[in-house]
Write a protein that holds these residues in place. Sequence first.
Motif: not given
Lengths: 534, 534
Positions: B344-364
């Motif tokens: 359960f928690f890893s599903i939550l975590f990968i959602g967060i991690a993917r957000a960190a990936n996509v939105f930070s990179c898109a920002y850059l």
Amino acid sequence: MEELRISPADPRGSPAKEQQAAGVGILLQIMMLVLSFVLGHVLRRHRFYYLPEASASLLIGLIVGGLANISNTETSIRAWFNFHEEFFFLFLLPPIIFQSGFSLQPKPFFSNFGAIVTFAIFGTFVASVVTGILVYLAGATYLIYKLPFVECLMFGALISATDPVTVLSIFQELGTDVNLYALVFGESVLNDAMAISLYRTMSLVRSHMSSGENFFMVVVRFLETFVGSMSAGVGVGFTSALLFKYAGLDIDNLQNLECCLFVLFPYFSYMLAEGLGLSGIVSILFTGIVMKHYSFSNLSDNSQKFASAFFHLISSLAETFVFIYMGFDIAMEQHSWSHIGFIFFSILFIGIARAANVFSCAYLVNLVRPAHRKIPMKHQKALWYSGLRGAMAFALALQSVHDLPEGHGQTIFTATTAIVVLTVLLIGGSTGTMLEKLQVVGDGLDSPLGEVSQHLPPPLLSFDSNNGGYRAPTYEGESSSGNRFKMKLKEFRNSTASFTDLDRNYLTPFFTTQNGEEDEHDELFGDSRRAGYH
Amino acid sequence: MEELRISPADPRGSPAKEQQAAGVGILLQIMMLVLSFVLGHVLRRHRFYYLPEASASLLIGLIVGGLANISNTETSIRAWFNFHEEFFFLFLLPPIIFQSGFSLQPKPFFSNFGAIVTFAIFGTFVASVVTGILVYLAGATYLIYKLPFVECLMFGALISATDPVTVLSIFQELGTDVNLYALVFGESVLNDAMAISLYRTMSLVRSHMSSGENFFMVVVRFLETFVGSMSAGVGVGFTSALLFKYAGLDIDNLQNLECCLFVLFPYFSYMLAEGLGLSGIVSILFTGIVMKHYSFSNLSDNSQKFASAFFHLISSLAETFVFIYMGFDIAMEQHSWSHIGFIFFSILFIGIARAANVFSCAYLVNLVRPAHRKIPMKHQKALWYSGLRGAMAFALALQSVHDLPEGHGQTIFTATTAIVVLTVLLIGGSTGTMLEKLQVVGDGLDSPLGEVSQHLPPPLLSFDSNNGGYRAPTYEGESSSGNRFKMKLKEFRNSTASFTDLDRNYLTPFFTTQNGEEDEHDELFGDSRRAGYH
């Protein structure tokens, strides 16, 4: 895969190392494949027929294997070069055999069907038994290493499988008589199936050893397997024809789906037969014939082109790889060279056995054929000569190492290896010269056959005058059974003629989108020649 | 293969039985493949996007595997369904990745190259580290099963590999914006390579544990691998281009030879990289791009058609098979379901991690892009949503069972399995709806991007206004480093622009038979679109 399971004791960096070893192994294989293709191309271009592509591949495998042996290559890389019979039977053999059926020129094949079946089934049986008996007798008289009778028959069966690859490529290159080609082709393909069935049956007989009903059981089991496999193959072929006729996949953007399904059918046929305990190669051969005959014309034009090229490509890769793989394994494997006598005599024996096969069968066939269609002596000689042994014999011999007791299997394996290498290199290299000597190089459909047999008197003499009377004495005493044979075979020929009618009037219209009446039979296969050889 | 070696104690009829079991196993696999293709076709035809082909294949595998589990199938047949990582990495993955590179639309890919590389390399690194840290923290606070930090990072790396197959097929089907497609495509392909490199590096770090120069070593080793693999791939690609330019194989009767060689090159590239201890998938991806770009146009017309169809066919077979294979293995394998919390928690975590990936990179990326080329928020959301996990994560998780101590590997494997099944079925099934909701369904090259970003103010706001300020606070403090980033990235963009010139003026004329000056760049790739998607 194996190492991963076997050595879980050191799981540290092991998978990565394994994969690196696999990479190096496969890399080496690809490089040898490329080298074979390029070398084969260069040799062909310079019309150098003393080293056909298969021989070149075998040599490359032998040389690289020898070098790897000397240079103490890591065992994890070596593992990638051990010839696995299972890999051969499941992944390399099916495309080769399917392509044989698929690239078949149906007209010469079916007009020679009776002869081909005689050579492949009856002839291979004769050859196996003759070889087996000779090896047993030689063993019993302490001339060579002694093997039990059943094992001699197993050896006879496995060594009677002739290889379709090498000789045929030379025949194609030089352009020989169509009927001779059909004979050599049909025999070498079908006799693989026969040899493997015989081998397995003998192996079964050996493990059960209820010597009472042996021979009867062998025959029944063989017929069962053969007919069952053929039906399975033909059934799968017809199913595919109906699928492609009615599924409506021949529109442009479904080409990939169409091709995927088309490509899966042959393999399905092979695995169906194997799963049912039947012979996969008989099944896939007939699937190939049926799919070319019926399903192929239901494909869209693009898919037709693609499918021909695809099967050609896959089978060339498999063929070339088989010889490299074999060469490499031969160089790496442990051999028991102590039985040189065994090797020498078995080469002699298979020559005799093949003569018994070819000339007796040709005699039988000529009995029923009309004068202008007899198999001329030079074709019989060419057929006798072209019996080189290849991957099928090798794979079965390798299997016999597992099947037979220590020592016996090794002897058979070493002898087979020697026979394969010698015949591939010597016969393969000299086929061109032989064909020219026998003056069977040319391309006419009927002229060479007609020319020779026209000035020969009816049945009997056409055989005797050429062969110096081999088996002629027995013939006199067996004339009644000979006559019965004649009638049987004539019936068979009639049935194949009526099959052509059946095909044109019912099968073709039912299984294909074409109308059987409209186009001539030839037209339907117009592209088989293009896609196949030449 | 394995059984033959492992059980030589009972050699009697064993090989024949083995082969029969293999036949049944492969037969079942072929039937599932055919079923998947047909089902996929029917679903596509009825525009039912809730069950894409990949999900259907996974479900078929799961169901048949479940049935086989209940019905107590013989172990010799089961053996054919165990997911072997080695088989996956050596035989299934290469054609899929090669086809990705080969079917690439070079224009949108290269014009988004900077963004793709940012998402794939920097983003995947961020996602892995974020996931790893979150899993470690949750473990440290006894929220979930506790794993050592390095193992958490390994899990983070393997679970950050997104699957290119499922989402892309839906994108193609619905016809989305070209730039979004290029982003999702490029990211999911390249991040597999990144994830596998990261995983292996972490695995190496774990086994050596010289914690001193860890991070530095990781970066150096990763760059080494990536650059080395890329060079190997590009090198093999250029070699093939020169070979086909000068070997003169583009005449009609050499088509088979030409195709054989062409087909062997990608695999050669993969194995070369693996053999050198580099990353095969990075190498084969770039070989695919280069071969499509240069070698392809040196082939004869027939071979071009054939090669496109061939790679498409092989990769579809491999893709479909991977999902079936995975489904079947999931149903058969032992799982440790005791750690539901971990899942359960890893599903939550990968959602967060993917957000960190996509939105930070898109920002850059948006920092350096001119106003009309910014990545709009809805594309970022689509990118975030389309991060489903597939075979790569599964295969690496399976490998982690071997790599890690008892229990740890099992937990990771079970969690990954659950994530794969859930994301493939749920995300795969809802991608169509999501794309429609986000209104990114359409086909224009520039219009959707232009439309959205035209009425947005320069860099900063375009990000903040949409995303509600995620990471906005940190940005203020880091403006100088942000500016440095800007410059770096701008340089990079200039270098890609000059690459296009280099390509047109030097590479294309040198490596192909075409003259770079004559035909427009577009024309050269005119058929890539035909052969690729649509």
